[in-house]
Design a protein around this motif. Structure first.
Motif, PDB file in Angstrom:
ATOM      1  N   GLU A  78       0.642  -1.216   0.059  1.00  0.00           N
ATOM      2  CA  GLU A  78      -0.062  -0.175   0.135  1.00  0.00           C
ATOM      3  C   GLU A  78       0.743   1.167  -0.002  1.00  0.00           C
ATOM      4  OE1 GLU A  78      -0.679  -2.658   2.129  1.00  0.00           O
ATOM      5  OE2 GLU A  78      -2.333  -3.327   1.089  1.00  0.00           O
ATOM      6  N   GLN A  81       2.471   1.542  -3.375  1.00  0.00           N
ATOM      7  CA  GLN A  81       1.185   2.055  -4.603  1.00  0.00           C
ATOM      8  C   GLN A  81       1.167   3.587  -4.190  1.00  0.00           C
ATOM      9  OE1 GLN A  81       0.109   0.329  -7.314  1.00  0.00           O
ATOM     10  NE2 GLN A  81      -0.422   2.208  -7.569  1.00  0.00           N
ATOM     11  N   THR A  82       1.131   4.246  -3.068  1.00  0.00           N
ATOM     12  CA  THR A  82       0.870   5.488  -2.835  1.00  0.00           C
ATOM     13  C   THR A  82       2.038   6.481  -3.228  1.00  0.00           C
ATOM     14  OG1 THR A  82      -0.490   5.126  -0.658  1.00  0.00           O
ATOM     15  CG2 THR A  82       0.638   7.074  -0.910  1.00  0.00           C
ATOM     16  N   TYR A  83       3.313   5.759  -3.012  1.00  0.00           N
ATOM     17  CA  TYR A  83       4.476   6.490  -3.618  1.00  0.00           C
ATOM     18  C   TYR A  83       4.206   6.422  -5.160  1.00  0.00           C
ATOM     19  CZ  TYR A  83       7.118   7.668   0.513  1.00  0.00           C
ATOM     20  OH  TYR A  83       7.603   8.335   1.798  1.00  0.00           O
ATOM     21  N   GLN A  84       3.809   5.369  -5.677  1.00  0.00           N
ATOM     22  CA  GLN A  84       3.608   5.325  -7.162  1.00  0.00           C
ATOM     23  C   GLN A  84       2.933   6.431  -7.617  1.00  0.00           C
ATOM     24  OE1 GLN A  84       6.058   3.260  -9.058  1.00  0.00           O
ATOM     25  NE2 GLN A  84       4.993   4.471 -10.892  1.00  0.00           N
ATOM     26  N   ASN A  85       1.765   6.478  -6.959  1.00  0.00           N
ATOM     27  CA  ASN A  85       0.697   7.286  -7.226  1.00  0.00           C
ATOM     28  C   ASN A  85       1.131   8.829  -7.430  1.00  0.00           C
ATOM     29  OD1 ASN A  85      -1.120   5.313  -7.833  1.00  0.00           O
ATOM     30  ND2 ASN A  85      -2.226   5.574  -5.729  1.00  0.00           N
ATOM     31  N   HIS A  86       1.911   9.027  -6.524  1.00  0.00           N
ATOM     32  CA  HIS A  86       2.649  10.461  -6.176  1.00  0.00           C
ATOM     33  C   HIS A  86       3.408  10.558  -7.395  1.00  0.00           C
ATOM     34  CE1 HIS A  86       1.622  10.546  -1.781  1.00  0.00           C
ATOM     35  NE2 HIS A  86       0.765  11.122  -2.231  1.00  0.00           N
ATOM     36  N   GLU A  88       3.452   9.203 -10.503  1.00  0.00           N
ATOM     37  CA  GLU A  88       2.660   9.288 -11.717  1.00  0.00           C
ATOM     38  C   GLU A  88       2.131  10.897 -11.776  1.00  0.00           C
ATOM     39  OE1 GLU A  88       3.034   7.133 -13.950  1.00  0.00           O
ATOM     40  OE2 GLU A  88       3.800   5.624 -12.739  1.00  0.00           O
ATOM     41  N   TYR A  89       1.860  11.324 -10.686  1.00  0.00           N
ATOM     42  CA  TYR A  89       1.285  12.638 -10.765  1.00  0.00           C
ATOM     43  C   TYR A  89       2.373  13.628 -11.031  1.00  0.00           C
ATOM     44  CZ  TYR A  89      -0.496  17.208  -9.408  1.00  0.00           C
ATOM     45  OH  TYR A  89      -1.156  18.588  -9.370  1.00  0.00           O
ATOM     46  N   LYS A  92       3.442  13.357 -14.598  1.00  0.00           N
ATOM     47  CA  LYS A  92       2.551  14.044 -15.595  1.00  0.00           C
ATOM     48  C   LYS A  92       3.022  15.699 -15.693  1.00  0.00           C
ATOM     49  CE  LYS A  92      -1.253  10.808 -15.306  1.00  0.00           C
ATOM     50  NZ  LYS A  92      -2.626  10.515 -15.108  1.00  0.00           N
TER      51      LYS A  92
END
Length: 95
Positions: A78, A81-86, A88-89, A92
Motif C-alpha cells: 500500500e 502504491q501510494t508513492y507510485q501514485n505520487h 505518476e502525478y 505528468k
C-alpha cells in the motif's frame, strides 16, 4: 547525483539486461552522464531536494546522502502504491 559514483556502472549493467527506469530530477542535472542511457527516461521539476526516493515493486527506499548517509527501506504494498501514485502525478506535470 555526483555522490552516486556507482550509478554509471550499475546503469550500464541494467541497460544490458533490458531494465528501464523513469527519473524526475532538478533541471540543473539535464546534462549529467546518467541522462544518456537509452533505457532511462528523465523529466525535470524545479524542486530542490536532498533526498531521493526509489520505488520498485512493493519496496520504497528513501536515500539521504548529504551528511551521514541514511537509507530507509519500506516493504509494504500500500505504501509503495501510494508513492507510485505520487510519482505518476509528478511525472505528468514534469517537463
Amino acid at each position: 547525483y555526483e555522490q552516486f559514483y556507482e550509478f554509471e556502472p550499475l546503469a550500464k549493467q541494467l541497460e544490458k539486461k533490458g531494465f528501464s527506469s523513469r527519473t524526475i530530477a532538478h533541471p540543473k542535472h539535464k546534462n549529467h552522464p546518467m541522462t544518456k542511457f537509452k533505457n532511462q527516461k528523465f523529466r525535470y521539476l524545479n524542486i530542490e531536494s536532498e533526498a531521493t526516493t526509489m520505488i520498485t515493486g512493493n519496496y520504497v527506499s528513501i536515500h539521504l546522502l548529504k551528511y551521514k548517509p541514511l537509507l530507509i527501506v519500506i516493504k509494504n504494498k500500500e505504501i509503495a502504491q501510494t508513492y507510485q501514485n505520487h510519482f505518476e502525478y509528478l511525472w505528468k506535470i514534469a517537463k
